[in-house]
Design a protein around this motif. Structure first.
Motif, PDB file in Angstrom:
ATOM      1  N   VAL A  29       0.336  -6.269  22.965  1.00 34.77           N
ATOM      2  CA  VAL A  29       1.414  -5.561  22.269  1.00 34.77           C
ATOM      3  C   VAL A  29       0.839  -4.476  21.375  1.00 34.77           C
ATOM      4  N   GLU A  30      -0.293  -4.759  20.752  1.00 32.26           N
ATOM      5  CA  GLU A  30      -0.922  -3.768  19.892  1.00 32.26           C
ATOM      6  C   GLU A  30      -1.359  -2.539  20.699  1.00 32.26           C
ATOM      7  N   GLU A  31      -1.958  -2.767  21.862  1.00 28.80           N
ATOM      8  CA  GLU A  31      -2.364  -1.651  22.719  1.00 28.80           C
ATOM      9  C   GLU A  31      -1.152  -0.853  23.191  1.00 28.80           C
ATOM     10  N   LEU A  32      -0.113  -1.565  23.529  1.00 29.42           N
ATOM     11  CA  LEU A  32       1.099  -0.895  23.979  1.00 29.42           C
ATOM     12  C   LEU A  32       1.703  -0.044  22.867  1.00 29.42           C
ATOM     13  N   ALA A  33       1.715  -0.594  21.648  1.00 30.96           N
ATOM     14  CA  ALA A  33       2.264   0.146  20.509  1.00 30.96           C
ATOM     15  C   ALA A  33       1.516   1.456  20.292  1.00 30.96           C
ATOM     16  N   PHE A  34       0.186   1.395  20.320  1.00 27.25           N
ATOM     17  CA  PHE A  34      -0.610   2.607  20.135  1.00 27.25           C
ATOM     18  C   PHE A  34      -0.392   3.580  21.294  1.00 27.25           C
ATOM     19  N   GLY A  35      -0.245   3.037  22.505  1.00 24.97           N
ATOM     20  CA  GLY A  35      -0.001   3.889  23.668  1.00 24.97           C
ATOM     21  C   GLY A  35       1.328   4.616  23.599  1.00 24.97           C
ATOM     22  N   LEU A  36       2.276   4.029  22.874  1.00 29.63           N
ATOM     23  CA  LEU A  36       3.583   4.658  22.694  1.00 29.63           C
ATOM     24  C   LEU A  36       3.621   5.582  21.481  1.00 29.63           C
ATOM     25  N   GLY A  37       2.490   5.736  20.823  1.00 29.72           N
ATOM     26  CA  GLY A  37       2.428   6.665  19.702  1.00 29.72           C
ATOM     27  C   GLY A  37       2.699   6.060  18.343  1.00 29.72           C
ATOM     28  N   PHE A  38       2.870   4.724  18.271  1.00 32.37           N
ATOM     29  CA  PHE A  38       3.055   4.078  16.979  1.00 32.37           C
ATOM     30  C   PHE A  38       1.692   3.899  16.322  1.00 32.37           C
ATOM     31  N   LYS A  39       1.584   4.234  15.065  1.00 30.64           N
ATOM     32  CA  LYS A  39       0.315   4.090  14.350  1.00 30.64           C
ATOM     33  C   LYS A  39       0.094   2.671  13.857  1.00 30.64           C
ATOM     34  N   ASP A  40       1.156   1.888  13.873  1.00 33.95           N
ATOM     35  CA  ASP A  40       1.075   0.519  13.351  1.00 33.95           C
ATOM     36  C   ASP A  40       1.836  -0.411  14.283  1.00 33.95           C
ATOM     37  N   ALA A  41       1.152  -1.441  14.799  1.00 30.43           N
ATOM     38  CA  ALA A  41       1.783  -2.367  15.739  1.00 30.43           C
ATOM     39  C   ALA A  41       2.917  -3.147  15.085  1.00 30.43           C
ATOM     40  N   ALA A  42       2.780  -3.442  13.798  1.00 31.32           N
ATOM     41  CA  ALA A  42       3.826  -4.188  13.096  1.00 31.32           C
ATOM     42  C   ALA A  42       5.108  -3.359  13.019  1.00 31.32           C
ATOM     43  N   TYR A  43       4.955  -2.059  12.798  1.00 30.57           N
ATOM     44  CA  TYR A  43       6.129  -1.186  12.746  1.00 30.57           C
ATOM     45  C   TYR A  43       6.809  -1.127  14.121  1.00 30.57           C
ATOM     46  N   PHE A  44       6.005  -1.074  15.177  1.00 29.08           N
ATOM     47  CA  PHE A  44       6.565  -1.086  16.533  1.00 29.08           C
ATOM     48  C   PHE A  44       7.362  -2.365  16.769  1.00 29.08           C
ATOM     49  N   SER A  45       6.819  -3.498  16.337  1.00 28.07           N
ATOM     50  CA  SER A  45       7.510  -4.773  16.538  1.00 28.07           C
ATOM     51  C   SER A  45       8.837  -4.796  15.789  1.00 28.07           C
ATOM     52  N   ARG A  46       8.847  -4.226  14.572  1.00 27.53           N
ATOM     53  CA  ARG A  46      10.099  -4.176  13.811  1.00 27.53           C
ATOM     54  C   ARG A  46      11.114  -3.273  14.504  1.00 27.53           C
ATOM     55  N   PHE A  47      10.644  -2.122  14.998  1.00 30.07           N
ATOM     56  CA  PHE A  47      11.508  -1.192  15.728  1.00 30.07           C
ATOM     57  C   PHE A  47      12.117  -1.876  16.939  1.00 30.07           C
ATOM     58  N   PHE A  48      11.295  -2.586  17.691  1.00 33.40           N
ATOM     59  CA  PHE A  48      11.750  -3.224  18.924  1.00 33.40           C
ATOM     60  C   PHE A  48      12.739  -4.358  18.627  1.00 33.40           C
ATOM     61  N   LYS A  49      12.427  -5.180  17.638  1.00 37.99           N
ATOM     62  CA  LYS A  49      13.301  -6.313  17.329  1.00 37.99           C
ATOM     63  C   LYS A  49      14.641  -5.848  16.777  1.00 37.99           C
ATOM     64  N   GLN A  50      14.618  -4.807  15.969  1.00 38.04           N
ATOM     65  CA  GLN A  50      15.866  -4.286  15.424  1.00 38.04           C
ATOM     66  C   GLN A  50      16.781  -3.772  16.536  1.00 38.04           C
ATOM     67  N   ALA A  51      16.172  -3.202  17.582  1.00 39.32           N
ATOM     68  CA  ALA A  51      16.952  -2.630  18.677  1.00 39.32           C
ATOM     69  C   ALA A  51      17.411  -3.672  19.687  1.00 39.32           C
ATOM     70  N   THR A  52      16.627  -4.728  19.886  1.00 34.63           N
ATOM     71  CA  THR A  52      16.914  -5.685  20.962  1.00 34.63           C
ATOM     72  C   THR A  52      17.247  -7.084  20.483  1.00 34.63           C
ATOM     73  N   GLY A  53      16.894  -7.405  19.256  1.00 36.46           N
ATOM     74  CA  GLY A  53      17.129  -8.748  18.754  1.00 36.46           C
ATOM     75  C   GLY A  53      16.025  -9.729  19.084  1.00 36.46           C
TER      76      GLY A  53
END
Length: 296
Positions: free
Chosen positions: A257-281
């Motif tokens: 997940v961390e590699e995927l987050a960086f590959g999507l341009g997120f500088k922080d994997a935790a922020y990506f996880s928050r973004f994803f959970k907020q959108a999908t539950g």
């Protein structure tokens, strides 16, 4: 226009409430909804759908964004998302309505098609098929095949309906090209251009202001255009596209997940996880577990 549209019914298909995840392709004959309504379809709009109306026999009066036209068969009308439209058909008009949901027109497989089809989605268009019997027969054949595939449960029937739908679009784009060669100007709306820019700069996480600058308009203007055409804010459009890309990579790649987050341009994997959970539950890890396709 935005204030006017706010008072106009918005449907998935006419008379049906808007749905969040419509089928990508839908087809029905004109009579199926028009006959029971006295061959009158009152002005309305579709927020996330592109519709094509094929009239093979009969005539109709059409309203498109307060402009009135009288048409006779054979003809085709294209209706992008957000365009207000209404019809009055002659009794027993024969034809079909083909509806394509937004994901079919924005997903990854569409990217190669966009240079061809983009102008079709820029605004409502009217195509006369008079004197074009070969094109009319081809369109009718494609529509019959789409209907047959949607009724079947054969292997790959959903893919075939998408391919056939794009064949329909390509035929219409060729008709447009003939008009262009005769000197008819074809333009694309800022929203169409915006979607193209998103595909180019998605992983750079451009702000709405940066996209607006690239389009030489203000962020507020871009936001108003997006709301008027597709019923969503400019930010929502780019975030939905980013979420779609995240889902694809979670399902079809095996990096962490961390590699995927960086590959999507997120500088922080935790922020990506928050973004994803907020959108999908659900968390990215949970989503991947619940959609665990074998990609080895």
């Amino acid at each position: 226009m935005a204030e006017l549209n706010a008072n106009i019914p918005q449907f998935g298909l006419y008379g049906e409430a808007v749905v969040d995840d419509p089928a990508l392709v839908h087809i029905e004959n004109i009579a199926s909804r028009s006959r029971e309504n006295g061959w009158l379809i009152k002005p309305h709009r579709h927020g996330r759908m592109f519709q094509l109306l094929f009239v093979f026999d009969g005539h109709l009066d059409i309203t498109i964004d307060e402009e009135y036209s009288s048409l006779k068969a054979p003809c085709v009308i294209t209706l992008p998302a957000g365009v207000v439209h209404g019809f009055k058909f002659s009794p027993e008009t024969e034809g079909a309505v083909l509806t394509l949901a937004e994901p079919l027109l924005t997903n990854e497989s569409y990217i190669r098609c966009e240079p061809y089809f983009g102008p079709l989605f820029a605004k409502a268009r009217l195509f006369s098929l008079e004197g074009r019997s070969v094109v009319q027969e081809m369109l009718a054949g494609y529509l019959k095949q789409i209907e047959a595939e949607l009724r079947a449960v054969h292997l790959g029937h959903k893919l075939i309906t998408e391919w056939l739908s794009r064949s329909v679009l390509m035929l219409l784009r060729r008709l447009m090209l003939e008009s262009e060669e005769q000197g008819v100007e074809v333009s694309t709306t800022p929203v169409v251009q915006y979607r193209k820019l998103i595909e180019s700069h998605l992983l750079q996480h451009w702000s709405v202001e940066q996209y607006a600058d690239a389009l030489s308009i203000s962020a507020d203007h871009l936001n108003r255009l997006c709301k008027a055409e597709v019923g969503k804010t400019a930010k929502a459009i780019v975030q939905e596209r980013l979420l779609l890309e995240a889902k694809r990579r979670l399902i079809y790649t095996r990096g962490s997940v961390e590699e995927l987050a960086f590959g999507l341009g997120f500088k922080d994997a935790a922020y990506f996880s928050r973004f994803f959970k907020q959108a999908t539950g659900e968390t990215p890890a949970s989503f991947r577990k619940n959609n665990n396709f074998d990609t080895y």
